[in-house]
Design a protein around this motif. Structure first.
Motif, PDB file in Angstrom:
ATOM      1  N   GLN A  22      -4.721   7.590  -0.560  1.00  0.00           N
ATOM      2  CA  GLN A  22      -4.751   8.683  -1.546  1.00  0.00           C
ATOM      3  C   GLN A  22      -3.135   9.503  -1.675  1.00  0.00           C
ATOM      4  OE1 GLN A  22      -7.259  12.069  -0.867  1.00  0.00           O
ATOM      5  NE2 GLN A  22      -8.317  10.639   0.658  1.00  0.00           N
ATOM      6  N   ARG A  23      -2.873   9.445  -0.442  1.00  0.00           N
ATOM      7  CA  ARG A  23      -1.589  10.382  -0.036  1.00  0.00           C
ATOM      8  C   ARG A  23      -0.231   9.630  -0.877  1.00  0.00           C
ATOM      9  NH1 ARG A  23      -2.076  12.588   6.377  1.00  0.00           N
ATOM     10  NH2 ARG A  23      -3.945  13.893   5.852  1.00  0.00           N
ATOM     11  N   ASP A  24      -0.569   8.163  -0.776  1.00  0.00           N
ATOM     12  CA  ASP A  24       0.503   7.556  -1.314  1.00  0.00           C
ATOM     13  C   ASP A  24       0.680   7.110  -2.754  1.00  0.00           C
ATOM     14  OD1 ASP A  24       1.419   7.226   1.368  1.00  0.00           O
ATOM     15  OD2 ASP A  24       0.049   5.720   1.768  1.00  0.00           O
ATOM     16  N   ILE A  25      -0.539   7.427  -3.403  1.00  0.00           N
ATOM     17  CA  ILE A  25      -0.705   7.011  -4.664  1.00  0.00           C
ATOM     18  C   ILE A  25      -0.277   8.086  -5.602  1.00  0.00           C
ATOM     19  CG2 ILE A  25      -2.226   6.747  -6.486  1.00  0.00           C
ATOM     20  CD1 ILE A  25      -2.222   4.428  -4.380  1.00  0.00           C
ATOM     21  N   GLU A  26       0.796   7.507  -6.371  1.00  0.00           N
ATOM     22  CA  GLU A  26       1.563   8.298  -7.533  1.00  0.00           C
ATOM     23  C   GLU A  26       0.970   8.012  -8.929  1.00  0.00           C
ATOM     24  OE1 GLU A  26       5.519   8.845  -6.568  1.00  0.00           O
ATOM     25  OE2 GLU A  26       5.346  10.072  -4.811  1.00  0.00           O
ATOM     26  N   GLY A  27       1.614   8.425  -9.891  1.00  0.00           N
ATOM     27  CA  GLY A  27       1.206   7.865 -11.275  1.00  0.00           C
ATOM     28  C   GLY A  27       1.792   6.661 -11.663  1.00  0.00           C
ATOM     29  N   ARG A  28       3.054   6.261 -11.121  1.00  0.00           N
ATOM     30  CA  ARG A  28       3.533   4.937 -11.499  1.00  0.00           C
ATOM     31  C   ARG A  28       2.701   3.935 -10.908  1.00  0.00           C
ATOM     32  NH1 ARG A  28       6.363   3.187  -7.051  1.00  0.00           N
ATOM     33  NH2 ARG A  28       6.542   5.092  -5.558  1.00  0.00           N
ATOM     34  N   VAL A  29       2.048   4.074  -9.641  1.00  0.00           N
ATOM     35  CA  VAL A  29       1.243   2.968  -9.056  1.00  0.00           C
ATOM     36  C   VAL A  29      -0.020   2.978  -9.844  1.00  0.00           C
ATOM     37  CG1 VAL A  29      -0.145   2.563  -7.254  1.00  0.00           C
ATOM     38  CG2 VAL A  29       2.075   3.886  -6.791  1.00  0.00           C
ATOM     39  N   VAL A  30      -0.618   3.866 -10.477  1.00  0.00           N
ATOM     40  CA  VAL A  30      -1.714   3.498 -11.335  1.00  0.00           C
ATOM     41  C   VAL A  30      -1.168   2.959 -12.723  1.00  0.00           C
ATOM     42  CG1 VAL A  30      -3.615   4.849 -12.854  1.00  0.00           C
ATOM     43  CG2 VAL A  30      -2.918   5.531 -10.501  1.00  0.00           C
ATOM     44  N   GLU A  31      -0.015   3.019 -13.093  1.00  0.00           N
ATOM     45  CA  GLU A  31       0.439   2.642 -14.518  1.00  0.00           C
ATOM     46  C   GLU A  31       0.607   1.078 -14.066  1.00  0.00           C
ATOM     47  OE1 GLU A  31       3.555   4.375 -16.396  1.00  0.00           O
ATOM     48  OE2 GLU A  31       2.664   6.592 -15.787  1.00  0.00           O
ATOM     49  N   ASN A  32       1.323   0.675 -13.031  1.00  0.00           N
ATOM     50  CA  ASN A  32       1.553  -0.810 -12.542  1.00  0.00           C
ATOM     51  C   ASN A  32       0.268  -1.401 -12.461  1.00  0.00           C
ATOM     52  OD1 ASN A  32       4.155  -0.414 -12.556  1.00  0.00           O
ATOM     53  ND2 ASN A  32       4.452   0.243 -10.442  1.00  0.00           N
ATOM     54  N   ILE A  33      -0.684  -0.936 -11.652  1.00  0.00           N
ATOM     55  CA  ILE A  33      -2.237  -1.348 -11.642  1.00  0.00           C
ATOM     56  C   ILE A  33      -2.784  -1.935 -12.919  1.00  0.00           C
ATOM     57  CG2 ILE A  33      -4.392  -1.138 -10.987  1.00  0.00           C
ATOM     58  CD1 ILE A  33      -3.297   0.361  -8.253  1.00  0.00           C
ATOM     59  N   SER A  34      -2.638  -0.762 -13.813  1.00  0.00           N
ATOM     60  CA  SER A  34      -3.174  -1.113 -14.896  1.00  0.00           C
ATOM     61  C   SER A  34      -2.764  -2.219 -15.811  1.00  0.00           C
ATOM     62  CB  SER A  34      -3.285   0.334 -15.848  1.00  0.00           C
ATOM     63  OG  SER A  34      -1.783   0.443 -16.485  1.00  0.00           O
ATOM     64  N   LYS A  35      -1.352  -2.247 -15.649  1.00  0.00           N
ATOM     65  CA  LYS A  35      -0.663  -3.365 -16.413  1.00  0.00           C
ATOM     66  C   LYS A  35      -1.157  -4.674 -15.705  1.00  0.00           C
ATOM     67  CE  LYS A  35       3.117  -0.173 -17.662  1.00  0.00           C
ATOM     68  NZ  LYS A  35       4.363   0.152 -17.460  1.00  0.00           N
ATOM     69  N   ARG A  36      -1.288  -4.765 -14.287  1.00  0.00           N
ATOM     70  CA  ARG A  36      -1.649  -5.915 -13.807  1.00  0.00           C
ATOM     71  C   ARG A  36      -3.077  -6.353 -14.030  1.00  0.00           C
ATOM     72  NH1 ARG A  36       0.070 -10.183 -11.989  1.00  0.00           N
ATOM     73  NH2 ARG A  36       1.640  -9.053 -10.943  1.00  0.00           N
ATOM     74  N   CYS A  37      -3.837  -5.083 -13.994  1.00  0.00           N
ATOM     75  CA  CYS A  37      -5.464  -5.765 -14.236  1.00  0.00           C
ATOM     76  C   CYS A  37      -5.805  -5.768 -15.851  1.00  0.00           C
ATOM     77  CB  CYS A  37      -6.176  -4.711 -13.855  1.00  0.00           C
ATOM     78  SG  CYS A  37      -5.940  -4.240 -11.908  1.00  0.00           S
ATOM     79  N   GLY A  38      -5.191  -5.201 -16.584  1.00  0.00           N
ATOM     80  CA  GLY A  38      -5.692  -5.039 -17.831  1.00  0.00           C
ATOM     81  C   GLY A  38      -7.103  -4.869 -18.208  1.00  0.00           C
ATOM     82  N   GLY A  39      -7.296  -5.879 -19.011  1.00  0.00           N
ATOM     83  CA  GLY A  39      -9.100  -5.854 -19.340  1.00  0.00           C
ATOM     84  C   GLY A  39     -10.084  -6.251 -18.433  1.00  0.00           C
ATOM     85  N   PHE A  40      -9.254  -6.854 -17.227  1.00  0.00           N
ATOM     86  CA  PHE A  40     -10.230  -7.154 -16.250  1.00  0.00           C
ATOM     87  C   PHE A  40     -10.902  -5.948 -15.169  1.00  0.00           C
ATOM     88  CE2 PHE A  40      -7.898 -11.139 -16.641  1.00  0.00           C
ATOM     89  CZ  PHE A  40      -8.709 -12.081 -16.550  1.00  0.00           C
ATOM     90  N   LEU A  41     -10.398  -5.110 -15.202  1.00  0.00           N
ATOM     91  CA  LEU A  41     -10.708  -3.877 -14.590  1.00  0.00           C
ATOM     92  C   LEU A  41     -12.068  -3.275 -15.058  1.00  0.00           C
ATOM     93  CD1 LEU A  41      -9.756  -2.256 -12.033  1.00  0.00           C
ATOM     94  CD2 LEU A  41      -8.745  -0.584 -13.337  1.00  0.00           C
ATOM     95  N   ARG A  42     -12.831  -3.165 -14.200  1.00  0.00           N
ATOM     96  CA  ARG A  42     -14.312  -2.473 -14.473  1.00  0.00           C
ATOM     97  C   ARG A  42     -14.477  -1.254 -13.804  1.00  0.00           C
ATOM     98  NH1 ARG A  42     -13.697  -6.098 -17.392  1.00  0.00           N
ATOM     99  NH2 ARG A  42     -15.250  -7.763 -18.243  1.00  0.00           N
ATOM    100  N   LYS A  43     -13.903  -1.087 -12.328  1.00  0.00           N
ATOM    101  CA  LYS A  43     -14.016  -0.016 -11.559  1.00  0.00           C
ATOM    102  C   LYS A  43     -12.840   0.411 -10.853  1.00  0.00           C
ATOM    103  CE  LYS A  43     -17.796   1.136  -8.125  1.00  0.00           C
ATOM    104  NZ  LYS A  43     -18.689   0.521  -7.105  1.00  0.00           N
ATOM    105  N   LEU A  44     -12.544   1.754 -10.893  1.00  0.00           N
ATOM    106  CA  LEU A  44     -11.426   2.240 -10.464  1.00  0.00           C
ATOM    107  C   LEU A  44     -11.682   3.380  -9.529  1.00  0.00           C
ATOM    108  CD1 LEU A  44      -8.474   2.274  -9.389  1.00  0.00           C
ATOM    109  CD2 LEU A  44      -8.145   3.544 -11.769  1.00  0.00           C
TER     110      LEU A  44
END
Length: 424
Positions: A62-84
């Motif tokens: 949690q200390r290392d997670i910034e907005g850009r990390v979440v944005e990158n993950i969302s682009k990587r996962c797209g419609g696959f992501l069910r639980k975050l």
């Protein structure tokens, strides 16, 4: 070895079909996937395949997670992501979550507990893009207002579980908007929503017949009127926390007994107006009770324990701390009751001054007992605890014992001396 070489034609990649390799990778956590992605080009493709990123928990980072990390993950996962889970990720704000919502429209479970930068804008994004959302945790997101609940109502009709604990700007208007669009709610956590009044509960009782879990801890304005409407409208209720709602009376226990036979968990700590009369009605009607927190229900006596011992065979956890009228006789009935031998796991008796070593004798046949709390039980002795442990060798006993001789007075006034805590 060749099997794990950087050569894309390594044996493991040739022998196993991609579907099976993906299946293997699906069991790996986030860190391991990232490491695997660096092994070879083939493994990079496998590790970063969206199907492996359906469930992500970033709490450990949690200390290392910034907005850009979440944005990158969302682009990587797209419609696959069910639980975050972004629980505790203080660096994540509305902009990142807007991008996330746009990219991950199949999200079903989202935990933003403690993401204190979040405002109503995030719920607006979720409402617009994430119609499949079922579980949302916004606890301690204190900027959340009624506007968020209105947005969720309009865009997330499948919502089953919502936690807005400590979102103390929420009022009855927000609850009214929420339940109109989310009538399938099964769990609602409103702990510390101090502006909520009985009117809010009346909306819930009228629109949420599927409700199973409700937490109203420290909602100080709640009275019998509001909670009775919950009991009458929510017959599937299994868990109710009203600890700190000091205005409630036995009328609530009667309403639960008459309307909510499936009740398993009841937490009413510091509800000092509740009495044996109400708990008798409850016990005689709610036979599935498993956990009861009655701390500081100061009016109850052994009579309540007698009723629980007769009618509640599934009781596992019972807190009676600061119930100063409880005696060894009540514990004797409990120790001989239907729940005693293979159900009762925890009993808390802190500050019960009438409890003696005799109570420990009555509990020695409770073979499932894992923990007993005896802080400030002045008549409990080390010898009594030792005897209990000969019958229950794995039990954890938490107790205070005063030093044998109190320290001398200082400056002419007797000082309160420190007790030593033992955990046996």
């Amino acid at each position: 070895s060749q099997m794990f070489s950087n050569n894309d034609e390594a044996v493991i990649n040739k022998k196993l079909p991609k579907e099976l390799l993906l299946r293997i990778f699906s069991f790996l956590d986030v860190v391991t996937l990232c490491r695997c992605a660096q092994v070879s080009r083939a493994w990079n493709v496998l590790a970063l395949d969206g199907s492996n990123w359906q469930r992500i928990d970033l709490f450990d980072f949690q200390r290392d997670i910034e907005g850009r990390v979440v944005e990158n993950i969302s682009k990587r996962c797209g419609g696959f992501l069910r639980k975050l889970s972004l629980r505790g990720c203080l660096g994540v704000g509305d902009n990142a979550l807007r991008t996330f919502a746009q990219n991950c429209r199949n999200i079903e479970v989202l935990n933003l507990n403690g993401c204190t930068k979040i405002t109503d804008a995030t719920c607006t994004s979720l409402s617009k893009f994430c119609s499949k959302l079922r579980h949302l945790d916004l606890a301690s997101c204190t900027s959340i207002t009624n506007l968020s609940l209105k947005a969720l109502s309009e865009g997330c009709p499948l919502l089953e579980q919502l936690n807005i604990s400590w979102c103390d700007q929420v009022t009855k208007d927000g609850i009214q908007a929420l339940v109109r669009g989310c009538g399938g709610l099964k769990a609602l956590f409103l702990k510390g929503c101090t502006q909520l009044e009985d009117e809010a509960l009346k909306y819930i009782g009228a629109h949420c017949p599927e409700l199973v879990t409700l937490n109203l801890q420290t909602c100080l304005q709640i009275t019998d009127d509001g909670l009775i409407t919950i009991c009458r409208g929510c017959h599937k209720l299994q868990s109710l926390c009203a600890s700190g709602c000091s205005n409630i009376t036995d009328a609530i226990l009667n309403a639960l007994g008459q309307n909510c036979p499936r009740l398993r968990i009841l937490e009413v700590a510091r509800c000092s107006q509740l009495t044996d009369v109400g708990f008798t009605t409850l016990a005689r009607n709610c036979h599935e009770l498993e956990k009861m927190d009655l701390e500081e229900c100061v009016q109850i006596t052994d009579s309540t324990l007698i009723q629980l011992s007769i009618h509640c065979p599934r009781l596992q956890v019972l807190s009676l701390s600061h119930c100063e009228l409880i005696t060894d006789d009540g514990i004797r009935h409990l120790g001989n009751g239907a729940c005693a031998h293979d159900r009762l796991e925890v009993i808390e008796l802190d500050n019960c001054p009438l409890i003696t070593d005799a109570s420990l004798e009555h509990l020695k046949s409770c073979h499932s007992l894992e923990r007993i709390e005896l802080y400030d039980c002045q008549q409990i002795t080390r010898a009594g605890i030792k005897r209990l442990r000969t019958h229950l060798p794995n039990i954890r006993v938490h107790a205070y014992f005063a030093p044998v001789t109190p320290p001398p007075s200082v400056g002419g006034s007797r000082q309160r001396f420190c007790r030593c805590c033992i955990i046996l």
